[in-house]
Each structure stands twice: as C-alpha cells, then as structure tokens.
Design a protein around this motif. Structure first.
Motif: not given
Length: 736
Positions: A308-322, A328-336
């Motif tokens: 399937s498609g996928k989205s991956l993210i890593i965020c720095d907890n201190q700076t709140r920066g990505v 592969t699918e774009g920044n979609l809104r999906r049921q959690p």
C-alpha cells in the motif's frame, strides 16, 4: 450674534490650521516617494531551501514559471470577476474611491474594529508592489500619493493588466498565468466564468480560500463573486445559475513537487500569515528542521511486504520541528482508528480524575443506547485494568470511559491538541476513531509529542525561519507551548503507552534497547482495512507511520503489523549512535500498595492493610490528586466463630484469601495441632468424641518474601462439649 460669529471664525481658523498641518504632514511624509516602475514586474528571484545544518537542499525559481499575460488575452469575464469582487467603480474613479472610503470608515467605527476595506485595484497594486506591509499613517499617505501617480502615468487597462500579473493567488503563485496553470492546468485565455470568479475569490485570503485546503470556504466565496457579477449585470441569470453549480478544481499531481518534505515546506510557507507574500518576491532563504540523513533514509525505506502507500514522519520533541517526512499519497486526512484513544479518552479521563492506570473495568458486550461497538473478532476479556485495555486496544472499555467522560469534554481536549472534531462526529464512536475527515499524520504526531513533552502542546513545523536576500529576518518560528494535560497525567499516560510496547499491540518495538511509547490504530470494514497507524515516541523524537491508499483501496495491513515494523526500523536508525534517555517520573505521582484480593474479587481499588501479606498486595502508580482512600481493615485481628453440626465442630474463619491458619485443639489437658495451611472459609473437625470437652486455638499467619512465617495473635475459642446422642425411640413405644 457677535459671539456666534467669533466662534465660527475660531472654528474656521482651527479647521484651516488643521488642514494646513495635515497638508504639510502629507508632503513631509511622502517627500521623495515616487513610482518604481520596475517593481511592476517580478524580479529574477528564487527561494533557497536549507536543512537544519544550513546546507542547501533545494531551490525554487519563481521567475522561470512566471509569465506576463497581455491584457487582450485575458477573457472579459475574468476581468469582470475581479472588478466585481474588488472594485466595481474601477473604470470611473481616479484611483481613490472616496465614497467607499467614507462608507468603510463608518462601518469600522460602528464595529469598533477593521471590518471593511476600501482599497481600490489601483491602491492594491501600489501597496503590493511599491510599499512595505506595515500599517501606519505614513505608509497610507504614501499609498495615496503613489496611487495618484499611477493613475496619471498608466491607463485603466494597463493598471488592471499589471494588477492581474502580480497579484498573489496562494501556493507561491504570482499572477494570473501561474494561478490558471496551478489551479486549472490552463492558459489564462481559456478560463471560464466560474474559474475566473474562483480566482477573484481566492485573492481575498489565499490561505483561507484555496480550493485545495478549504473547499467549502472557497465555494462560498466563489459563488458570492458570481452573485455580485450577476447583480452588476456582468453575467446573465442563466450564466450565473450554470456557473455556481460547477465543481471546484481538484489537486493535480503536477501541482506539487515529487519531494514530500519540500511539498510540506511549500504548503506551510504559503499558509504563514505573518507577512505579505510580496515581500518575498525579491528572493529569500527558508531554513527548515530537516535532518538530511534521516530524510534520505525514510525516502528510500521500503520492505518486501509493502502492499500500500505510506507516510512517514520524524519530529524533534524539543523544537517541535519535523526532521524528516515522506509520503507516497500526500498529506491526507484519515480516520485514526484506535490511535486516537490515548488522546480522546485515556489521557483526558486521567486528567479529570475519572481513572488511573490500574482502574478495573469490565470488557463485555455493551449496548450504549443503541450503539453497540464490538471488540476485534468479538472477543471479550471480562474484568481488566485500564492500562491493559489500552495495551490490547480493547474497544468496549474505551467507549465506557468516553461515556463517563463525556463527548464534549473529550472534544475540548482534542481541540487543544489541534485535532478538531466535526459536530456530526461528536458521538461515542469517537472513542474508536470513527469520524468523517480524521487527521493528518503531522497533526496526530504533534498531539502525541505533547505527551513526550509533559502535557504541553505545540504544532510541529517544517520551517524554522525565513530570511530575505540581504539577511533581514522575515519570519522566525517561536512555538509557544500550551498546557493540555498536567505533567503527572502525561507521565501516567506514557507508562501506559510503554505497556503497549511491552505487552500490547506495538510489541514489535519492544526489541529496541531504549524506552519507547507507542499506540497503534486500524480503520476499515469486514472486507479490509483502509488505514493502519503506529505513532511512537521516545524522550527525544516522535515517529509516525501511516499506511493506506489515497483512493481508499483496501489492504490487510494492521497498525501493529507493517507500520509498527517501519517505526522500529526508523527508531533503530535514528539512535544507531546514541540512545535517548529514559522517561522520568513526575513528582506528583505516588506509589500505593493495594489489596490484590479486593481488586481481583470485588474489582475495587483499596489500599492494603498495614499487616497484609505481600503476596496479596500489588503496587500501582497514581496522581497525588487521585489515589484510593479506602483501606482494607487490619487483617491480623479477625473474628472467628464455632458451631456444631452432625457431631462435628466447624470453625468459621475469616480472611482466608489472605492468611494460612494454625489450628490447635485442647482435650483432656493435652494440646495438639490439628491443622496448618490454607483453609477455605471454614475448618471442620470430625474427630471429636461424644461427651468430651474441647477448646480450640486459631492463629493466622503468612509467609513473607524470605520464606519465614509471620504469625498473628492466637485466638482462644469458647469451650465446646460434644453432646451425647439421644436414644432412639421405637415407633411402637406406646405398645410396650
């Protein structure tokens, strides 16, 4: 009359003096102000994108995609749309619409705030191309002077042409040529009535009215422009009716670059409300939070099991920066799915002192006023702790807790986490992630980072700061965390989500040599799944994984499967050189020793008694504001009774769940031990003899952790004499 004449003269003098002063101020404030005609054309510029180390990773060349469109090639209906929306008297005034300015002034005075503007198209062109974005009287006077110069130097058609070629349409599009291509994939000459009206609507607030980010607002604004065009006689009624029923454009693949991180940077950039986009036309530098190593890693990360498609993210907890982002699918809104449970149910309920991690709750099929949720495969566990219910992602306990918490209160917490819920979704199915639109991966990851940061929320960001070509800081991010949960609530929730890793649905992460908290989630139907999530975090980073397809194509992927495997790979790579620190306990967390028997048997939280055997106790953590107050009575001082049944002595014992018993019997001055060990509510002595006297001694004890017997006081029971059996009386006694 003389007095009136004097007053009149004085007032006239004051007015004349004021006018003279105002005129003088006008000429002084605008001295040296003149049109810079070269600014009516976009400069040769670009935006340089830099990573968190200040290294260049990409460049946007605006001048390459910008084309100036000749006035004659812009359809009349498009020109009419902009004139109707922005300046209906454009062709009749001389740059300044005084009637409109007076009307706007009165409207704003009545409202007590700036509700209505009065800038003409000519003024907008001047403001956008010639002046800074500051809101001062001096700038306004310069705008008026430059507008007069503009009207004297250029014809109305030339002014409108320059306006349409420089106005900002959002998504880094300047001018109608870029906008026509970006939104519709067309040349400006091919634009239709509804398309022209939409573009005229978008420029009012590109961040709010983009059809790609807020379709409902865009549709309403477009139709408002169409209605105004009809009212002003620019289109017929039939054209109006046809145009307002036309759909909005949908995002095209060519509308975005192929790099997920840069796509996100562009999207965030165009939504920054802190400065005019026209300030950025001269070239600028965008500093991001990108960790180039991790960005390259997740961009290339794949497995043989991908389906399937996928989205991956890593965020720095201190700076709140990505640090890294790939989709592969774009920044979609999906049921959690169940990934929303800690945020919508468990953490809020802990914060409201409704539950603690060890609170017992019954997992059983339940009808909530017609709503009958079910567990995975319809399996139910009976009585479980709240922390086990979360670890195993049981549905019924989550719904029960939400029912007690209240949907509105849950939604209030989600709102603070920047996870708004539609009114139509405010029901008990929210506990299971059932909602119309859902959330994006960055939004959900930012909410989980709140727990890693002691309960303080701030949205995650891709952009750290923006500098102009000459080094002026145009924007610098300063995240101001907002407290959503108390630090002790966050601490307890972290421990519960650590349990999800140790024994629950996220146990694929338990092989990592450092502490990880995580929650999985899956959405779908009996035919298959549409969304699979794993959101995990350490003390330093939050890693989010979503798997699914933009077209809702079904898969058999669950959150605890492939997404959890991806999260494990990313975390392993992230900390290959140095592991993160462990989570620390909060000072407002207390440890309490509880009565395990009362917990298992009666399903209540009760403090253990002072003398309770350790084997019948267990220790759990609580908020200081919400620990059990009831305590089991002093077990070592029980009460016992004795009775006779069928010539046997029965001793009724107490607290047999907690203690072993040593029972002695005295008979004919001789004392012997007749029982030692675990009893079941009572002990029966059937070895007694008729007519003899017996005295019993009962002593409770337990075996401590060292294997030693710890005895309580010995209790002497009342003496008992076993009565003789009466002689049997014959049935025919009267015949004798």
């Amino acid at each position: 009359m003389k007095v009136f004449a004097k007053i009149t003269i004085i007032l006239l003098c004051i007015l004349l003096a004021s006018a003279a002063a105002a005129t003088s101020y006008y000429f002084i404030a605008t001295r040296g102000t003149h049109l810079e005609t070269e600014k009516f054309s976009l400069a040769q510029n670009c935006a340089v994108i830099l990573d968190n180390g200040g290294n260049k990773v990409s460049e946007i060349n605006f001048s390459q995609k910008h084309k100036t469109v000749n006035f004659a090639k812009i359809p009349t209906c498009v020109k009419d749309a902009f004139i109707s929306a922005e300046d209906k008297n454009f062709y009749s005034h001389h740059g300044l619409d005084y009637k409109r300015m007076i009307r706007a002034a009165f409207t704003n005075l009545r409202a007590g705030s700036f509700k209505q503007g009065a800038s003409t198209i000519s003024q907008q062109l001047v403001k956008n191309t010639q002046l800074s974005n500051e809101k001062t009287l001096t700038r306004k006077l310069k705008e008026i002077k430059l507008t007069r110069q503009l009207e004297k130097k250029y014809s109305k058609d030339e002014i409108l042409e320059m306006y349409l070629n420089t106005i900002y349409f959002g998504h880094t599009c300047y001018g109608i040529s870029e906008a026509a291509d970006f939104y519709f994939g067309k040349e400006p000459s091919e634009l239709t009535i509804p398309e022209g009206a939409m573009l005229a609507a978008v420029i009012r607030s590109p961040n709010n009215y983009s059809p790609f980010t807020n379709s409902e607002k865009c549709l309403n604004a477009r139709n408002s422009v169409l209605r105004r065009m009809f009212t002003l006689g620019k289109i017929s009624e039939s054209e109006y009716e046809t145009a307002k029923n036309q759909p909005l454009p949908q995002p095209r693949e060519t509308s975005f670059s192929s790099d997920s991180y840069l796509d996100a940077v562009y999207e965030e950039f165009q939504n920054l409300p802190l400065f005019s986009p026209y300030k950025l036309r001269e070239g600028f530098r965008i500093y991001t939070y990108m960790d180039k190593t991790m960005q390259e890693y997740i961009s290339q990360l794949t497995t043989d099991a991908d389906r399937s498609g996928k989205s991956l993210i890593i965020c720095d907890n201190q700076t709140r920066g990505v640090s890294a982002y790939y989709s592969t699918e774009g920044n979609l809104r999906r049921q959690p799915g169940s990934a929303v449970k800690p945020l919508a149910v468990y953490a809020p309920a802990i914060e409201e002192n409704l539950i603690s991690p060890c609170t017992p709750i019954c997992d059983e099929a339940t009808d909530f006023g017609g709503y009958t949720p079910a567990n995975y495969h319809d399996k139910y566990c009976g009585w479980v702790s709240v922390q086990d219910a979360l670890a195993q992602s049981l549905n019924i306990p989550a719904v029960k807790i939400l029912n007690e918490l209240g949907v509105e209160k849950s939604c209030a917490y989600l709102q603070k986490l920047n996870l708004p819920v539609l009114d139509t979704d405010k029901n008990l199915s929210l506990a299971l992630g059932g909602m119309t639109e859902g959330f994006t991966l960055p939004e959900l990851s930012a909410a989980y980072a709140t727990l890693a940061n002691g309960g303080q929320f701030a949205p995650v960001s891709f952009i750290r700061k923006i500098e102009s070509e000459d080094g002026e800081i145009l924007y610098e991010r300063d995240p101001l965390p907002v407290r959503v949960f108390s630090s002790d609530t966050a601490c307890l929730t972290n421990k519960m989500l650590r349990g999800c890793v140790q024994t629950g649905t996220a146990k694929k992460l338990n092989t990592l040599p450092f502490e990880v908290c995580a929650k999985t989630g899956t959405s779908g139907t009996e035919k298959g799944n549409t969304d699979a999530w794993t959101i995990s975090y350490t003390t330093r980073h939050t890693v989010g994984v979503w798997m699914g397809n933009a077209d809702n194509g079904l898969t058999n992927i669950t959150g605890g499967g492939l997404p959890c495997h991806y999260a494990m790979l990313i975390l392993k790579k992230q900390y290959q050189n140095a592991v993160p620190k462990n989570f620390t306990d909060d000072p407002d967390i207390v440890s309490c020793t509880l009565d395990k028997i009362a917990y298992d048997k009666d399903h209540v939280l009760r403090l253990a008694s002072q003398n309770q055997p350790t084997a019948t106790t267990f220790t759990q953590l609580f908020r200081k504001s919400n620990y059990p107050k009831d305590q089991t009575s002093d077990l070592i001082t029980g009460s016992y009774s004795l009775r006779l049944e069928n010539n046997a002595v029965i001793i009724d014992l107490c607290q047999t769940e907690y203690y072993n018993y040593l029972i002695k019997r005295e008979n004919k001055s001789k004392t012997t031990t007749i029982f030692e060990g675990k009893a079941n509510q009572s002990f029966q002595d059937s070895t007694v003899k008729v007519g003899e006297k017996y005295v019993y001694f009962v002593r409770p004890y337990f075996i401590n952790d060292k294997g030693e017997c710890v005895y309580g006081d010995e209790f002497r029971l009342p003496a008992v004499i076993i009565p003789k059996k009466p002689k049997d009386i014959p049935d025919n006694w009267w015949e004798r």
